[in-house]
Design an enzyme around this catalytic site. Sequence first.
Site, PDB file in Angstrom:
ATOM      1  N   CYS A  70      -1.414  -3.299   6.864  1.00 30.61           N
ATOM      2  CA  CYS A  70      -1.541  -2.054   7.635  1.00 30.61           C
ATOM      3  C   CYS A  70      -2.826  -2.058   8.463  1.00 30.61           C
ATOM      4  CB  CYS A  70      -1.458  -0.831   6.728  1.00 30.61           C
ATOM      5  SG  CYS A  70      -2.747  -0.712   5.488  1.00 30.61           S
ATOM      6  N   HIS A  83      -4.832  -6.555   4.177  1.00 33.67           N
ATOM      7  CA  HIS A  83      -3.851  -5.471   4.250  1.00 33.67           C
ATOM      8  C   HIS A  83      -3.101  -5.518   5.574  1.00 33.67           C
ATOM      9  CE1 HIS A  83      -5.322  -2.911   0.773  1.00 33.67           C
ATOM     10  NE2 HIS A  83      -6.208  -3.889   0.840  1.00 33.67           N
ATOM     11  N   GLN A 128      -5.770  -0.599  -3.325  1.00 32.71           N
ATOM     12  CA  GLN A 128      -6.469  -1.750  -3.907  1.00 32.71           C
ATOM     13  C   GLN A 128      -7.488  -1.309  -4.950  1.00 32.71           C
ATOM     14  OE1 GLN A 128      -7.884  -4.747  -1.144  1.00 32.71           O
ATOM     15  NE2 GLN A 128      -9.442  -5.423  -2.620  1.00 32.71           N
ATOM     16  N   CYS A 185       0.826  -1.193   0.000  1.00 27.75           N
ATOM     17  CA  CYS A 185       0.000   0.000   0.000  1.00 27.75           C
ATOM     18  C   CYS A 185       0.866   1.251   0.000  1.00 27.75           C
ATOM     19  CB  CYS A 185      -0.951   0.008   1.197  1.00 27.75           C
ATOM     20  SG  CYS A 185      -0.198   0.462   2.756  1.00 27.75           S
ATOM     21  N   GLU A 186       0.381   2.264  -0.679  1.00 23.88           N
ATOM     22  CA  GLU A 186       1.173   3.481  -0.812  1.00 23.88           C
ATOM     23  C   GLU A 186       1.128   4.344   0.447  1.00 23.88           C
ATOM     24  OE1 GLU A 186      -0.446   5.355  -4.239  1.00 23.88           O
ATOM     25  OE2 GLU A 186      -2.017   6.414  -3.147  1.00 23.88           O
ATOM     26  N   HIS A 187       0.241   4.032   1.376  1.00 26.44           N
ATOM     27  CA  HIS A 187       0.169   4.827   2.601  1.00 26.44           C
ATOM     28  C   HIS A 187       1.167   4.385   3.662  1.00 26.44           C
ATOM     29  CE1 HIS A 187      -4.199   5.641   1.269  1.00 26.44           C
ATOM     30  NE2 HIS A 187      -3.397   6.588   0.855  1.00 26.44           N
ATOM     31  N   HIS A 188       1.435   3.077   3.730  1.00 28.02           N
ATOM     32  CA  HIS A 188       2.323   2.559   4.765  1.00 28.02           C
ATOM     33  C   HIS A 188       3.488   1.750   4.204  1.00 28.02           C
ATOM     34  CE1 HIS A 188      -1.763   2.955   6.527  1.00 28.02           C
ATOM     35  NE2 HIS A 188      -1.100   3.490   7.534  1.00 28.02           N
TER      36      HIS A 188
HETATM   37 ZN   LIG Z   1      -1.868   1.013   4.277  1.00 27.00          ZN
END
Ligand SMILES: [Zn+2]
Length: 185
Positions: free
Chosen positions: A146, A144, A116, A75-78
């Site tokens: 995260c 996920h 996703q 994921c690009e956030h974490h």
């Molecule tokens: Zn994430």
Amino acid sequence: MDKEKIMEGVKLILEGIGEDPTREGLLETPDRIARMYEELAGGYTDSAADHLRKRFHVDNNDMVIEKDIHFYSFCEHHMLPFYGTAAIAYIPNGEVVGLSKIARTVEVFAKRLQLQERLTAQIADVFMEELKPQGVMVLIEAEHMCMTMRGIKKPGTKTVTVVTRGVFDENDQLQNKFFRMLEHH
Ligand SMILES: [Zn+2]
């Protein structure tokens, strides 16, 4: 890929969390992670369109479904992994692609920093653009990290995303046919 930059970054993270990057067990970690990213983020230098270029003529435009395509993305956030399975259905317009190329297409987009939702849409869109089928439907089910190893810590939670294009749009009959095929084992 700029491996030197990745190595510098990993070294900084190690220092940032209070580790000693010069201790024996960590000495080669930056280099190892840099090499790992060449594989995990290999999708940036790969093109799904290239994989979908080789096509075969068909006389019957029956629905083609490929399911249980296992993938790993992050994921690009974490920058933590999310992984699961994808299923793709399309209704040809006189042409099909090799079955292995369908899984390859998933891999190209999975090996990038992702959401996703976007992963699902990108797979559907590249099919529409390259193969020009009558329609395509993509379903992705993923867990996920995260959400499981940090934050709300809900192990086993699955995120499901569905995208339709072309004749699948707002066509319950076709969508249900796709869902029924997914239930078959
Ligand atoms: Zn994430």
